[in-house]
Design a protein around this motif. Sequence first.
Motif, PDB file in Angstrom:
ATOM      1  N   TRP A   1       1.470   6.907  -7.170  1.00 26.40           N
ATOM      2  CA  TRP A   1       0.525   7.928  -7.525  1.00 26.40           C
ATOM      3  C   TRP A   1       1.262   9.543  -7.133  1.00 26.40           C
ATOM      4  O   TRP A   1       0.952  10.274  -7.803  1.00 26.40           O
ATOM      5  CB  TRP A   1      -0.692   7.471  -6.946  1.00 26.40           C
ATOM      6  CG  TRP A   1      -1.423   6.421  -7.618  1.00 26.40           C
ATOM      7  CD1 TRP A   1      -1.500   5.407  -7.108  1.00 26.40           C
ATOM      8  CD2 TRP A   1      -1.597   6.292  -8.836  1.00 26.40           C
ATOM      9  NE1 TRP A   1      -1.794   4.153  -8.173  1.00 26.40           N
ATOM     10  CE2 TRP A   1      -1.920   5.019  -9.112  1.00 26.40           C
ATOM     11  CE3 TRP A   1      -1.739   7.211 -10.169  1.00 26.40           C
ATOM     12  CZ2 TRP A   1      -2.702   4.585 -10.247  1.00 26.40           C
ATOM     13  CZ3 TRP A   1      -2.332   6.838 -11.389  1.00 26.40           C
ATOM     14  CH2 TRP A   1      -2.836   5.553 -11.521  1.00 26.40           C
TER      15      TRP A   1
ATOM     16  N   VAL B   1      -6.760   9.894  -8.036  1.00 23.98           N
ATOM     17  CA  VAL B   1      -6.518   8.570  -7.689  1.00 23.98           C
ATOM     18  C   VAL B   1      -5.825   8.422  -6.365  1.00 23.98           C
ATOM     19  O   VAL B   1      -6.167   7.499  -5.818  1.00 23.98           O
ATOM     20  CB  VAL B   1      -5.741   7.909  -8.898  1.00 23.98           C
ATOM     21  CG1 VAL B   1      -5.352   6.350  -8.624  1.00 23.98           C
ATOM     22  CG2 VAL B   1      -6.515   7.840 -10.229  1.00 23.98           C
ATOM     23  N   TYR B   2      -4.857   9.338  -6.110  1.00 23.48           N
ATOM     24  CA  TYR B   2      -4.301   9.102  -4.835  1.00 23.48           C
ATOM     25  C   TYR B   2      -5.127   9.156  -3.496  1.00 23.48           C
ATOM     26  O   TYR B   2      -4.834   8.487  -2.528  1.00 23.48           O
ATOM     27  CB  TYR B   2      -3.054  10.294  -4.903  1.00 23.48           C
ATOM     28  CG  TYR B   2      -2.418  10.346  -3.245  1.00 23.48           C
ATOM     29  CD1 TYR B   2      -1.306   9.342  -3.261  1.00 23.48           C
ATOM     30  CD2 TYR B   2      -2.840  11.146  -2.426  1.00 23.48           C
ATOM     31  CE1 TYR B   2      -0.802   9.465  -1.728  1.00 23.48           C
ATOM     32  CE2 TYR B   2      -2.261  11.381  -1.206  1.00 23.48           C
ATOM     33  CZ  TYR B   2      -1.218  10.539  -0.967  1.00 23.48           C
ATOM     34  OH  TYR B   2      -0.571  10.707   0.217  1.00 23.48           O
TER      35      TYR B   2
ATOM     36  N   ASP C   1       2.289   2.037  -3.583  1.00 27.56           N
ATOM     37  CA  ASP C   1       1.488   1.948  -4.036  1.00 27.56           C
ATOM     38  C   ASP C   1       0.713   3.528  -4.250  1.00 27.56           C
ATOM     39  O   ASP C   1       0.702   4.464  -5.172  1.00 27.56           O
ATOM     40  CB  ASP C   1      -0.171   1.362  -3.961  1.00 27.56           C
ATOM     41  CG  ASP C   1      -1.277   1.865  -4.635  1.00 27.56           C
ATOM     42  OD1 ASP C   1      -1.124   2.038  -5.782  1.00 27.56           O
ATOM     43  OD2 ASP C   1      -2.365   1.801  -3.939  1.00 27.56           O
ATOM     44  N   LEU C   2       0.850   4.066  -2.880  1.00 25.74           N
ATOM     45  CA  LEU C   2       0.311   5.575  -2.442  1.00 25.74           C
ATOM     46  C   LEU C   2       1.599   6.538  -3.224  1.00 25.74           C
ATOM     47  O   LEU C   2       1.524   7.656  -3.781  1.00 25.74           O
ATOM     48  CB  LEU C   2       0.244   5.990  -1.217  1.00 25.74           C
ATOM     49  CG  LEU C   2      -0.900   5.215  -0.577  1.00 25.74           C
ATOM     50  CD1 LEU C   2      -1.021   5.463   0.967  1.00 25.74           C
ATOM     51  CD2 LEU C   2      -2.144   5.941  -1.325  1.00 25.74           C
TER      52      LEU C   2
ATOM     53  N   HIS D   1      -6.474   2.364   1.627  1.00 27.07           N
ATOM     54  CA  HIS D   1      -5.540   2.024   2.622  1.00 27.07           C
ATOM     55  C   HIS D   1      -5.338   2.242   4.015  1.00 27.07           C
ATOM     56  O   HIS D   1      -5.134   1.566   4.781  1.00 27.07           O
ATOM     57  CB  HIS D   1      -4.016   2.273   2.006  1.00 27.07           C
ATOM     58  CG  HIS D   1      -4.046   1.814   0.981  1.00 27.07           C
ATOM     59  ND1 HIS D   1      -4.142   0.404   0.185  1.00 27.07           N
ATOM     60  CD2 HIS D   1      -3.443   2.267  -0.598  1.00 27.07           C
ATOM     61  CE1 HIS D   1      -3.898   0.347  -0.917  1.00 27.07           C
ATOM     62  NE2 HIS D   1      -3.219   1.244  -1.501  1.00 27.07           N
TER      63      HIS D   1
ATOM     64  N   PRO E   1       0.831  -1.088   0.116  1.00 29.79           N
ATOM     65  CA  PRO E   1       0.042  -0.007  -0.098  1.00 29.79           C
ATOM     66  C   PRO E   1       0.868   1.289   0.041  1.00 29.79           C
ATOM     67  O   PRO E   1       0.430   2.038  -0.734  1.00 29.79           O
ATOM     68  CB  PRO E   1      -0.863  -0.104   1.268  1.00 29.79           C
ATOM     69  CG  PRO E   1      -1.150  -1.506   1.494  1.00 29.79           C
ATOM     70  CD  PRO E   1       0.386  -2.180   0.997  1.00 29.79           C
TER      71      PRO E   1
ATOM     72  N   ARG F   1      -7.236   6.275  -3.377  1.00 33.28           N
ATOM     73  CA  ARG F   1      -6.276   5.174  -2.734  1.00 33.28           C
ATOM     74  C   ARG F   1      -6.009   5.128  -1.425  1.00 33.28           C
ATOM     75  O   ARG F   1      -5.893   4.277  -0.652  1.00 33.28           O
ATOM     76  CB  ARG F   1      -5.145   5.007  -3.461  1.00 33.28           C
ATOM     77  CG  ARG F   1      -5.165   4.603  -5.152  1.00 33.28           C
ATOM     78  CD  ARG F   1      -5.860   3.446  -5.443  1.00 33.28           C
ATOM     79  NE  ARG F   1      -4.998   2.265  -5.163  1.00 33.28           N
ATOM     80  CZ  ARG F   1      -5.623   0.851  -5.082  1.00 33.28           C
ATOM     81  NH1 ARG F   1      -6.766   0.456  -5.341  1.00 33.28           N
ATOM     82  NH2 ARG F   1      -4.787  -0.007  -4.854  1.00 33.28           N
TER      83      ARG F   1
END
Length: 286
Positions: A69, A152-153, A65-66, A160, A62, A156
């Motif tokens: 972005w 998107v960030y 992932d962050l 999370h 996670p 997301r």
Amino acid sequence: MNAHLRGLLALTFVTLIWGSTFVVVKGALEQFPPSLLMLLRFLVGAAFFLPFWKRARGAWGPGLDLAFWAFLGYATQTIGLLYTTAGRSAFITALSVVLVPVIAGLAGRRVPVWVWLGALASFVGVGMLAYDGSPPNAGDLWTLATAVTYAVYILRLELHTRTHDAFVLSLTQLVGLSLFVGAWAWVSGDLAALAGLAVPWAAVLYLGVAATALTTWLMAVGQRSVSAPEAAVIYSMEPVWAATFAYFVLGEVLGLRGLVGGALVVLAVAVVQWSAAAAERGRTAG
């Protein structure tokens, strides 16, 4: 004070800190490359969460992932600013305020009407505050990508924060950002030049401690109880605070259109916060 209200206040405080960074960054970039300034601020920010390293085992996915972005947002905005003006960049980036509920709606989520109205009002307000009327250019497309990645960030991050602690999520995200930005600084050649540069440590420490470590943690805490569409509207307060700090520190003066735009953003955020609080009271009473 319930968790939702605490979350709203935390995110509002984040925007105040973000707004103060424009003055700091503007001064630092006069003598220091942007890639190195970002790298040092993320390294300083990550250092605050190192005590939670052992707890971060399941949060690296996670966090990266962050970080991915967030890095795309920083990179595309930086490239866009090579071709477009700061005001136009702020205006296009503000599209994320509208894109968050759009993406959430397309994913099947129900977005309250007052969030839609707040998002649209804040976008118009940011436009009045920052748009400069310059003709379209290539930088606009890069900055449009910034708006999409920021949207998107935010979505997301909401996902999370439901399953991971804010401390470990902050650690993994900032370590990831340090790696991404470090690669950028290396490829650009800025990293090799670091030894011969005078580091603006006052700016680096403020950006790393307040505008990175603290805000990253507050966002993770706040979005645990505040929906992504609501958060997007709150985040639109950033240019209002930036204009306020620019007025008091740099002597920059807004015209009537800018003042009206700033007031519209503040009104939109206030309505969203009031409506969210009213809805929360209704659920509690029920």
